[in-house]
Motif scaffolding. Structure first.
Motif, mmCIF file in Angstrom:
data_model
loop_
_atom_site.group_PDB
_atom_site.id
_atom_site.type_symbol
_atom_site.label_atom_id
_atom_site.label_comp_id
_atom_site.label_asym_id
_atom_site.label_seq_id
_atom_site.Cartn_x
_atom_site.Cartn_y
_atom_site.Cartn_z
ATOM 1 N N ARG A 148 -2.314 2.182 -0.688
ATOM 2 C CA ARG A 148 -3.247 1.190 -0.162
ATOM 3 C C ARG A 148 -3.303 1.288 1.352
ATOM 4 O O ARG A 148 -2.321 1.610 2.008
ATOM 5 N N TYR A 149 -4.470 0.981 1.891
ATOM 6 C CA TYR A 149 -4.697 1.053 3.328
ATOM 7 C C TYR A 149 -4.952 -0.349 3.862
ATOM 8 O O TYR A 149 -6.088 -0.780 3.994
ATOM 9 N N ALA A 150 -3.857 -1.062 4.157
ATOM 10 C CA ALA A 150 -3.941 -2.446 4.608
ATOM 11 C C ALA A 150 -4.269 -2.522 6.087
ATOM 12 O O ALA A 150 -3.703 -1.785 6.896
ATOM 13 N N GLU A 155 -11.060 -4.979 -5.345
ATOM 14 C CA GLU A 155 -10.603 -4.008 -6.346
ATOM 15 C C GLU A 155 -10.477 -2.619 -5.725
ATOM 16 O O GLU A 155 -9.499 -1.900 -5.992
ATOM 17 N N LEU A 156 -11.446 -2.239 -4.885
ATOM 18 C CA LEU A 156 -11.386 -0.932 -4.224
ATOM 19 C C LEU A 156 -10.150 -0.826 -3.337
ATOM 20 O O LEU A 156 -9.492 0.214 -3.279
ATOM 21 N N TYR A 157 -9.821 -1.912 -2.642
ATOM 22 C CA TYR A 157 -8.612 -1.918 -1.810
ATOM 23 C C TYR A 157 -7.375 -1.680 -2.680
ATOM 24 O O TYR A 157 -6.523 -0.855 -2.344
ATOM 25 N N LEU A 158 -7.269 -2.400 -3.802
ATOM 26 C CA LEU A 158 -6.115 -2.242 -4.682
ATOM 27 C C LEU A 158 -6.000 -0.816 -5.214
ATOM 28 O O LEU A 158 -4.901 -0.308 -5.417
ATOM 29 N N GLU A 159 -7.144 -0.173 -5.425
ATOM 30 C CA GLU A 159 -7.165 1.201 -5.929
ATOM 31 C C GLU A 159 -6.901 2.235 -4.827
ATOM 32 O O GLU A 159 -6.842 3.431 -5.100
ATOM 33 N N GLY A 160 -6.768 1.782 -3.585
ATOM 34 C CA GLY A 160 -6.553 2.701 -2.472
ATOM 35 C C GLY A 160 -7.826 3.397 -2.036
ATOM 36 O O GLY A 160 -7.786 4.468 -1.430
ATOM 37 N N ARG A 161 -8.972 2.775 -2.306
ATOM 38 C CA ARG A 161 -10.261 3.394 -1.970
ATOM 39 C C ARG A 161 -10.999 2.657 -0.858
ATOM 40 O O ARG A 161 -12.168 2.934 -0.608
#
Length: 106
Positions: free
Chosen positions: A2-4, A71-77
């Motif tokens: 993930r890219y926080a 959801e995209l954040y959770l998927e690392g996208r």
């Protein structure tokens, strides 16, 4: 991975994971039912911040749902630091093989 963004906290991931799994929830419900080790007040503050950033939607009466970006954040996208979308992995079969479909004269 993930890219926080630098604005995010560890509580944000737990909130997004809960909402992804349960489809909706309030800070009270998340605190009571989820693996969230933060006060209800802190969960409420983070839900508001996540809503401002577009990762969750506030439906009213303290109920939140995760958005597509969440959801995209959770998927690392999705990188939430600079709001860059990250392409999925390229399939191994997409390389251009020069021997493929060779034409021969008979």
């Amino acid at each position: 991975m993930r890219y926080a963004g630098s604005w995010m906290t560890a509580a944000d991931d737990r909130i997004l994971e809960y909402l992804s799994e349960h489809k909706s929830g309030s800070p009270t419900k998340m605190k009571r039912e989820g693996p969230i080790r933060y006060s209800r007040q802190q969960v409420d503050r983070r839900c508001k911040k996540l809503s401002e950033k577009g990762l969750v939607d506030h439906l009213g009466n303290g109920v939140y749902v995760i958005t597509e970006d969440g959801e995209l954040y959770l998927e690392g996208r999705l990188d939430t630091e600079d709001w860059q979308y990250i392409e999925g992995e390229v399939s191994e079969n997409t390389n251009n093989d020069s021997t493929e479909d060779a034409v021969t004269d008979s």
